[in-house]
Design a protein around this motif. Structure first.
Motif, PDB file in Angstrom:
ATOM      1  N   ASP A   1       1.627  -0.962   0.076  1.00 31.54           N
ATOM      2  CA  ASP A   1      -0.100  -0.003   0.605  1.00 31.54           C
ATOM      3  C   ASP A   1       0.606   1.516  -0.056  1.00 31.54           C
ATOM      4  O   ASP A   1       0.540   2.333   0.022  1.00 31.54           O
ATOM      5  N   SER A   2       2.228   1.390  -0.066  1.00 31.41           N
ATOM      6  CA  SER A   2       2.812   2.637   0.907  1.00 31.41           C
ATOM      7  C   SER A   2       3.719   2.511  -0.658  1.00 31.41           C
ATOM      8  O   SER A   2       3.426   1.968  -2.110  1.00 31.41           O
ATOM      9  N   GLU A   3       4.525   3.688  -0.880  1.00 28.58           N
ATOM     10  CA  GLU A   3       4.654   4.211  -2.975  1.00 28.58           C
ATOM     11  C   GLU A   3       6.495   2.904  -3.390  1.00 28.58           C
ATOM     12  O   GLU A   3       6.748   3.092  -3.674  1.00 28.58           O
ATOM     13  N   THR A   4       6.573   2.150  -1.678  1.00 28.56           N
ATOM     14  CA  THR A   4       8.244   1.477  -1.779  1.00 28.56           C
ATOM     15  C   THR A   4       7.517   0.205  -1.240  1.00 28.56           C
ATOM     16  O   THR A   4       7.583  -0.509   0.083  1.00 28.56           O
ATOM     17  N   PRO A   5       6.763  -0.812  -2.728  1.00 26.21           N
ATOM     18  CA  PRO A   5       6.777  -2.087  -1.980  1.00 26.21           C
ATOM     19  C   PRO A   5       7.620  -3.478  -1.364  1.00 26.21           C
ATOM     20  O   PRO A   5       8.779  -3.039  -2.994  1.00 26.21           O
ATOM     21  N   GLU A   6       7.842  -3.794  -0.952  1.00 27.26           N
ATOM     22  CA  GLU A   6       9.268  -4.368  -0.472  1.00 27.26           C
ATOM     23  C   GLU A   6       9.068  -6.476  -0.404  1.00 27.26           C
ATOM     24  O   GLU A   6       7.578  -6.533   0.202  1.00 27.26           O
ATOM     25  N   MET A   7      10.185  -6.967  -0.307  1.00 29.02           N
ATOM     26  CA  MET A   7      10.197  -8.218  -0.516  1.00 29.02           C
ATOM     27  C   MET A   7      10.684  -8.530   0.608  1.00 29.02           C
ATOM     28  O   MET A   7      11.679  -8.694   0.858  1.00 29.02           O
ATOM     29  N   SER A   8      10.178  -9.616   1.227  1.00 27.52           N
ATOM     30  CA  SER A   8      11.143  -9.935   2.243  1.00 27.52           C
ATOM     31  C   SER A   8      10.986 -11.548   3.018  1.00 27.52           C
ATOM     32  O   SER A   8       9.687 -12.779   2.549  1.00 27.52           O
ATOM     33  N   PRO A   9      12.106 -12.478   3.279  1.00 27.95           N
ATOM     34  CA  PRO A   9      11.832 -14.106   3.165  1.00 27.95           C
ATOM     35  C   PRO A   9      10.773 -14.336   4.316  1.00 27.95           C
ATOM     36  O   PRO A   9      11.413 -13.496   5.307  1.00 27.95           O
ATOM     37  N   VAL A  10      10.410 -15.407   4.412  1.00 29.96           N
ATOM     38  CA  VAL A  10       9.829 -15.889   5.306  1.00 29.96           C
ATOM     39  C   VAL A  10       9.667 -17.347   5.850  1.00 29.96           C
ATOM     40  O   VAL A  10       9.619 -17.990   4.646  1.00 29.96           O
ATOM     41  N   THR A  11      10.299 -17.835   6.852  1.00 30.88           N
ATOM     42  CA  THR A  11      10.107 -19.204   6.456  1.00 30.88           C
ATOM     43  C   THR A  11       9.194 -19.683   7.599  1.00 30.88           C
ATOM     44  O   THR A  11       8.938 -19.560   8.987  1.00 30.88           O
ATOM     45  N   PHE A  12       8.456 -21.093   7.367  1.00 30.66           N
ATOM     46  CA  PHE A  12       7.726 -21.318   7.997  1.00 30.66           C
ATOM     47  C   PHE A  12       7.845 -23.224   8.197  1.00 30.66           C
ATOM     48  O   PHE A  12       8.671 -23.911   7.514  1.00 30.66           O
ATOM     49  N   VAL A  13       8.145 -23.427   9.953  1.00 27.96           N
ATOM     50  CA  VAL A  13       8.499 -24.719  10.408  1.00 27.96           C
ATOM     51  C   VAL A  13       7.218 -26.061  11.164  1.00 27.96           C
ATOM     52  O   VAL A  13       7.210 -24.923  11.942  1.00 27.96           O
ATOM     53  N   LEU A  14       7.274 -26.514   9.435  1.00 32.18           N
ATOM     54  CA  LEU A  14       5.984 -27.057  10.024  1.00 32.18           C
ATOM     55  C   LEU A  14       6.733 -28.404  11.371  1.00 32.18           C
ATOM     56  O   LEU A  14       7.139 -29.686  10.965  1.00 32.18           O
TER      57      LEU A  14
ATOM     58  N   GLY B   1       5.476   2.398 -13.917  1.00 32.76           N
ATOM     59  CA  GLY B   1       6.289   1.864 -13.318  1.00 32.76           C
ATOM     60  C   GLY B   1       5.855   1.040 -12.008  1.00 32.76           C
ATOM     61  O   GLY B   1       6.319   0.187 -11.102  1.00 32.76           O
ATOM     62  N   ARG B   2       4.761   1.378 -11.042  1.00 31.19           N
ATOM     63  CA  ARG B   2       4.874   1.156  -9.687  1.00 31.19           C
ATOM     64  C   ARG B   2       4.001  -0.085  -9.240  1.00 31.19           C
ATOM     65  O   ARG B   2       3.861  -1.519  -8.831  1.00 31.19           O
ATOM     66  N   GLN B   3       2.685  -0.262 -10.721  1.00 28.99           N
ATOM     67  CA  GLN B   3       1.526  -1.238 -10.523  1.00 28.99           C
ATOM     68  C   GLN B   3       2.352  -2.302 -11.383  1.00 28.99           C
ATOM     69  O   GLN B   3       2.625  -4.009 -10.955  1.00 28.99           O
ATOM     70  N   GLN B   4       3.779  -2.058 -11.928  1.00 30.37           N
ATOM     71  CA  GLN B   4       4.219  -3.259 -12.356  1.00 30.37           C
ATOM     72  C   GLN B   4       5.371  -4.180 -11.396  1.00 30.37           C
ATOM     73  O   GLN B   4       5.641  -5.122 -11.604  1.00 30.37           O
ATOM     74  N   ASP B   5       5.387  -2.612 -10.771  1.00 32.10           N
ATOM     75  CA  ASP B   5       6.863  -3.240  -9.911  1.00 32.10           C
ATOM     76  C   ASP B   5       6.171  -4.612  -8.563  1.00 32.10           C
ATOM     77  O   ASP B   5       6.403  -5.098  -8.178  1.00 32.10           O
ATOM     78  N   ILE B   6       4.475  -4.045  -8.334  1.00 31.52           N
ATOM     79  CA  ILE B   6       4.161  -5.026  -7.361  1.00 31.52           C
ATOM     80  C   ILE B   6       3.770  -5.809  -8.060  1.00 31.52           C
ATOM     81  O   ILE B   6       3.767  -6.920  -7.648  1.00 31.52           O
ATOM     82  N   VAL B   7       2.932  -6.167  -8.596  1.00 30.79           N
ATOM     83  CA  VAL B   7       2.685  -7.078  -9.346  1.00 30.79           C
ATOM     84  C   VAL B   7       4.017  -8.336 -10.131  1.00 30.79           C
ATOM     85  O   VAL B   7       3.572  -9.173  -9.718  1.00 30.79           O
TER      86      VAL B   7
END
Length: 326
Positions: free
Chosen positions: A83-96, A187-193
């Motif tokens: 929702d911000s001007e700077t979308p980010e990616m972050s790793p999430v680890t699931f330990v089942l 450019g922003r929509q391209q980045d988010i998608v």
């Protein structure tokens, strides 16, 4: 930060890093930007070796999807701050594990907070570590679906802006800042998608790995749920590819509109140059310093030359207007 969800109270509670034991009915341990001491306390309580942040950033499948110590480890990069001007990616680890699910994350995807609210209201998702994992993956995919839906709506708005700028006579007059704003929106929509698509691909791998995993085993309902999540991830990935195609088309269309606008400006200068060429020619002829020029001593020569220059400029202008070049 360590937060624990129990099947009894169905409420996320904070736990100190030094706690050596966990509640007997704990089904979810959420580690948000944990310190080394917090990770070590959870490792000691569960008897597992959790991955570090650097290990979570590795992209090799063997580093992201594996089994160890009776638990299944799966890491996916998730989109947040969409929702911000700077979308980010972050790793999430699931330990089942057999009894508890551990999540390790260094970002705050909105889907996690949404699932926490759901888990505190509905006890069915707190029955076991597997149900928590399935509910959490479901929430993440639903959130990505909402993001793609919002992007699709914004792309439609951009399309209307790009192709709806023509005036009633068919001409396009758009200021430069409008095109700059359009390119920034594209450019922003391209980045988010693209980031949402990357998240869906990672989730698809996680779901696929959980489907074939036998450690710990899932019941029939859980495996059916995983199949549904896999189909949802694939369909959303295809939808993201469709949106990317539309965005690329809009980018080409916007650049084409900019070229048209620039061509119209150049055309105006070209027509003006052609229109003023005959008057310049007439003025050049009568500006020559020859001694014998019959019109020099003619009393009507000067007004006739002016009239000839005006006429030679008006005639091309009218011709261009008739051909709709102006």
């Amino acid at each position: 930060m360590i937060r624990i969800l129990t099947s009894g109270e169905r409420k996320m509670v904070d736990v100190a890093a030094g706690a050596a034991t966990l509640p007997a009915d704990a089904v979810w341990i959420d580690l948000l930007s944990p310190t080394r001491s917090e990770v070590q306390s959870v490792e000691k309580a569960l008897g597992l070796e959790l991955p570090t942040h650097e290990e979570m950033l590795e992209i090799e499948p063997s580093s992201r999807l594996y089994q160890d110590g009776g638990a299944t480890f799966a890491t996916a990069s998730l989109l947040w701050h969409s929702d911000s001007e700077t979308p980010e990616m972050s790793p999430v680890t699931f330990v089942l594990g057999e009894r508890v699910l551990v999540t390790i994350r260094y970002g705050e995807p909105k889907s996690f907070s949404m699932f926490q609210v759901l888990a505190e209201k509905q006890g069915v998702v707190c029955q076991s570590s597997a149900t928590v994992l399935l509910g959490l993956l479901d929430a993440v995919i639903d959130r990505l679906a909402d993001i793609l839906e919002r992007c699709g709506i914004e792309v439609d708005r951009i399309s209307k802006d790009v192709f709806g700028r023509a005036t009633p006579n068919g001409r396009i007059h758009t200021p430069t800042h409008a095109y700059t704003d359009t390119l920034q929106r594209i450019g922003r929509q391209q980045d988010i998608v693209n980031k949402a698509r990357e998240s869906l691909v990672g989730l698809g791998r996680v779901v696929g790995f959980l489907t074939i995993s036998r450690q710990p085993p899932l019941d029939k309902a859980g495996r059916e749920h995983l199949k549904t999540l896999s189909r949802d991830a694939r369909s959303l990935t295809d939808h993201a590819a469709f949106i990317v195609t539309n965005i690329n088309f809009l980018l080409d269309a916007t650049l084409g509109m900019i070229n048209i606008e620039q061509n119209q400006i150049i055309k105006i200068f070209s027509v003006a140059a052609v229109a003023f060429l005959p008057p310049t020619l007439v003025a050049s002829i009568y500006g020559m310093n020859f001694e014998f020029m019959p019109e020099l001593k003619w009393s009507l020569g000067y007004p006739l030359a002016l009239a000839l220059m005006v006429l030679s400029a008006v005639v091309p202008f009218l011709y261009f207007r008739r051909r709709k070049w102006l």
